[in-house]
Design a protein around this motif. Structure first.
Motif, short mmCIF file in Angstrom:
data_model
loop_
_atom_site.label_atom_id
_atom_site.label_comp_id
_atom_site.label_asym_id
_atom_site.label_seq_id
_atom_site.Cartn_x
_atom_site.Cartn_y
_atom_site.Cartn_z
N SER A 51 80.80 44.26 132.70
CA SER A 51 81.18 44.58 134.08
C SER A 51 80.32 45.71 134.64
O SER A 51 79.86 45.66 135.78
N ARG A 52 80.08 46.74 133.84
CA ARG A 52 79.25 47.87 134.30
C ARG A 52 77.80 47.45 134.48
O ARG A 52 77.13 47.90 135.41
N ALA A 53 77.29 46.60 133.59
CA ALA A 53 75.91 46.12 133.74
C ALA A 53 75.78 45.28 135.00
O ALA A 53 74.80 45.41 135.75
N LYS A 54 76.75 44.44 135.26
CA LYS A 54 76.72 43.60 136.47
C LYS A 54 76.80 44.47 137.72
O LYS A 54 76.08 44.25 138.70
N ASN A 55 77.65 45.50 137.68
CA ASN A 55 77.76 46.43 138.80
C ASN A 55 76.45 47.16 139.04
O ASN A 55 76.01 47.32 140.19
N GLU A 56 75.81 47.60 137.97
CA GLU A 56 74.51 48.30 138.10
C GLU A 56 73.46 47.36 138.69
O GLU A 56 72.67 47.75 139.54
N LEU A 118 70.26 41.10 133.33
CA LEU A 118 70.75 40.63 134.62
C LEU A 118 69.73 40.94 135.71
O LEU A 118 69.08 41.99 135.67
N ASN A 119 69.64 40.03 136.69
CA ASN A 119 68.74 40.29 137.82
C ASN A 119 69.49 41.07 138.90
O ASN A 119 70.65 41.45 138.72
N ASN A 120 68.84 41.32 140.03
CA ASN A 120 69.45 42.16 141.06
C ASN A 120 70.61 41.48 141.80
O ASN A 120 71.27 42.10 142.61
N ASN A 121 70.87 40.21 141.52
CA ASN A 121 72.04 39.51 142.08
C ASN A 121 73.20 39.51 141.09
O ASN A 121 74.23 38.89 141.35
#
Length: 147
Positions: A51-56, A118-121
């Motif tokens: 979740s934190r990686a996706k938020n970043e 993860l990419n910027n999306n």
């Protein structure tokens, strides 16, 4: 007639033997319970890291282009850590996992290290990198899921 009170040595030995048998029967149950608790805790920490990686990645504070890595979730079973790393290769969050726990990601995630990028999306950059499995060496029920 004098009546004696107390227990004989044989009665005491039988009582101790029964307690030892009960303790041996309960010990594996306790170990499995501890292993299940550690697996559950690690799964929560792993999902928190995702979740934190996706938020970043979605915040994209470093203006990363779509095809580049905006955030990385790295699982290190040797050092027993789960880390979230930003696009400048700085650890922004980490959790320490139990020495008995092993986190395994899909085979598509193991390019040198077990990591999700993860990419910027906020999307995983590899489609084959969506499964995880968490196991304990002391027994217990493994946790697995799809991201």
């Amino acid at each position: 007639m004098v009546r004696q009170r107390g227990v004989t040595l044989i009665e005491l030995m039988i009582g101790i033997a029964l307690l030892a048998i009960l303790a041996l029967a309960i010990f594996p149950l306790g170990r499995a319970w501890v292993a299940n608790a550690q697996i559950t805790k690690t799964e929560k920490e792993f999902l928190e890291a995702y979740s934190r990686a996706k938020n970043e990645a979605l915040r994209n504070p470093n203006a990363v282009k779509e095809d580049d890595v905006a955030a990385t979730l790295k699982v290190n079973n040797t050092d027993k850590k789960i880390e979230v790393i930003n696009s400048k290769n700085v650890v922004i969050w980490e959790a320490v996992i139990s020495p008995l726990i092993t986190v395994t990601l899909s085979t598509g995630c193991t390019t040198g290290h077990q990591q999700l990028t993860l990419n910027n999306n906020g999307y995983l950059r590899t489609d084959s990198c969506t499964l995880y499995n968490i196991a304990a060496s002391g027994g217990g029920n493994n946790a697995s899921g799809t991201l």
